[in-house]
Structures are given as structure tokens and as C-alpha cells.
Design a protein around this motif. Structure first.
Motif, PDB file in Angstrom:
ATOM      1  N   HIS A   1       0.813  -1.091   0.367  1.00  0.00           N
ATOM      2  CA  HIS A   1       0.437   0.123  -0.295  1.00  0.00           C
ATOM      3  C   HIS A   1       0.728   1.170   0.062  1.00  0.00           C
ATOM      4  N   GLY A   2       2.175   1.073   0.408  1.00  0.00           N
ATOM      5  CA  GLY A   2       3.456   2.600   0.208  1.00  0.00           C
ATOM      6  C   GLY A   2       3.012   2.562   1.321  1.00  0.00           C
TER       7      GLY A   2
ATOM      8  N   ALA B   1       7.517   5.479  14.680  1.00  0.00           N
ATOM      9  CA  ALA B   1       7.940   4.272  15.549  1.00  0.00           C
ATOM     10  C   ALA B   1       8.027   2.854  14.479  1.00  0.00           C
ATOM     11  N   LEU B   2       6.766   2.329  14.673  1.00  0.00           N
ATOM     12  CA  LEU B   2       6.066   1.861  14.279  1.00  0.00           C
ATOM     13  C   LEU B   2       7.043   1.430  12.971  1.00  0.00           C
ATOM     14  N   VAL B   3       7.271   2.186  11.612  1.00  0.00           N
ATOM     15  CA  VAL B   3       8.079   1.820  10.683  1.00  0.00           C
ATOM     16  C   VAL B   3       9.145   1.614  10.573  1.00  0.00           C
TER      17      VAL B   3
ATOM     18  N   ALA C   1      10.720  -1.335   0.226  1.00  0.00           N
ATOM     19  CA  ALA C   1       9.582  -0.657   2.083  1.00  0.00           C
ATOM     20  C   ALA C   1      10.663   0.305   2.342  1.00  0.00           C
ATOM     21  N   ALA C   2      11.907   0.476   2.689  1.00  0.00           N
ATOM     22  CA  ALA C   2      12.724   1.240   2.609  1.00  0.00           C
ATOM     23  C   ALA C   2      12.652   2.507   1.498  1.00  0.00           C
ATOM     24  N   LEU C   3      12.040   2.128   0.680  1.00  0.00           N
ATOM     25  CA  LEU C   3      12.007   3.435  -0.369  1.00  0.00           C
ATOM     26  C   LEU C   3      10.773   3.721  -0.249  1.00  0.00           C
ATOM     27  N   GLU C   4      10.380   3.079   0.142  1.00  0.00           N
ATOM     28  CA  GLU C   4       8.837   3.800   0.772  1.00  0.00           C
ATOM     29  C   GLU C   4       8.562   4.957   1.873  1.00  0.00           C
TER      30      GLU C   4
END
Length: 201
Positions: A32-33, A62-64, A111-114
Motif C-alpha cells: 500500500h505504500g 516508530a512502527l515503520v 519498504a525502505a524506498l517507501e
């Protein structure tokens, strides 16, 4: 039943809850980005209450960032395990670059790019992400040096390793919108030869 015996299962449940939240966060980022990854969606996907999610990770940032750190640690451990069966000799460099190439096209990278893009305009996320990315970058560099079995004290070795990681990162970005595997394979074949020359004493 003693307090100690009840505390251990509670700690295990807490760790399991955290792991489910982190895995769900990475899945949401990929699917979902950044904008579609809400703490409510993550809690539902992880099968935990909103209160439990807030207890462990009070903010989305904090979560991501915890999720990316978790996945980075897991991927580094996987790379070390895969490295145990790598061949010695000239084939080793080829296999190491192939392993690293997967790391820069896999779920952690997506995920990191997002997060990198979102952090450009989100101050809270940027403040959390910058130190994490510095740590992940250092660890990836150290891991690459260890996998290649090279001596960074030799002139040019550190730069060659970093250039390899930067090249793989750029190729990972190029692969994001469409399958760029043919061009990536051709470029990496050339780079492997050049890297072997740079790293050979």
C-alpha cells in the motif's frame, strides 16, 4: 505460580506481538505504500488490538522504522547463513554480488524506498530514519567486506565495496517500475570483472 514463571510467557507473547506488527508493517508498506500504511491497518493485519499496537509503537514513524530495522537484521542473518555455503576462489565474488543483488530488489528494499521518499517531507519520520539508515548502511558495508573476504586497509578497497553497494542500490531503483533484470545482469557481469581486478592484490 510465581511472578517469574508468569512473566516469561508474557514476555514471549509481547515479543510475538511485536514480530507480528513488524511483519505486517513491512507487508503494508510493500502493498500500500507509505500513505496506505496506517497504524489501524497494520494492527488489523497483524491480528492485534489497536491498544496493543500503541503500547509497543506509539507512533507510525516508530512502527515503520522498527519494522525496517527488524527486516534488515533478518536479511543480514540470512545473508550470513547463505554465505556459509559460498564457494572459495574466483566464483565467490560472483555469488556474493548475486546475493547482494537480491537484497536490493527484495521486500526490505521496497519498504525502505517507501520510507526514504516519505521522509523527504515528513520531519518526524526523517529524524527516526536517518540514524537507522546510517546503521543499516554501515552494517551492509561491513557484511559485504566480510563476504568478499577483502582487506579494507588496502587502497581503493573501501571505495570499491561502497561503489558496489551504490550500484546495486541504483539498479534496485531502476527495477522498481518494471523488470530491469536483463540490463542489470549485463551491467553486473561487467562490474564483477572490474571489481575482481580492483580487489585482487
Amino acid at each position: 505460580m510465581s511472578a517469574a514463571s508468569t512473566r516469561v510467557p508474557q514476555q514471549e507473547r509481547s515479543r510475538a506481538t511485536q514480530a507480528r506488527l513488524l511483519e505486517a508493517t513491512v507487508d503494508c508498506l510493500i502493498e500500500h505504500g507509505w500513505s496506505g500504511t496506517t497504524t489501524t491497518v497494520v494492527a488489523a493485519r497483524a491480528g492485534v488490538s489497536r491498544g496493543a499496537q500503541l503500547h509497543h509503537y506509539p507512533t507510525k514513524a516508530a512502527l515503520v522504522t522498527a519494522a525496517v530495522a527488524h527486516l534488515a537484521e533478518r536479511r543480514a542473518a540470512e545473508l550470513r547463513t547463505e554465505a556459509e555455503v559460498l564457494p572459495a576462489g574466483p566464483q565467490r565474488l560472483d555469488r556474493v554480488i548475486d546475493l547482494l543483488g537480491v537484497a536490493f530488489t527484495g521486500p526490505l528494499f521496497v519498504a525502505a524506498l517507501e520510507l526514504w521518499v516519505a521522509a523527504r517531507t515528513d520531519r518526524e519520520l526523517r529524524d527516526a530514519l536517518v540514524p537507522l539508515e546510517a546503521t543499516v548502511g554501515r552494517e551492509m558495508h561491513r557484511l559485504t567486506v566480510a563476504l568478499l573476504g577483502v582487506d579494507e586497509r588496502r587502497p581503493g578497497v573501501r571505495e570499491a565495496v561502497q561503489a558496489t553497494l551504490d550500484l546495486l542500490r541504483g539498479l534496485g531503483v531502476a527495477n522498481l517500475l518494471n523488470d530491469d533484470s536483463a540490463r542489470r545482469t549485463a551491467l553486473l557481469t561487467t562490474w564483477k570483472r572490474q571489481l575482481a581486478a580492483l580487489l585482487t592484490p
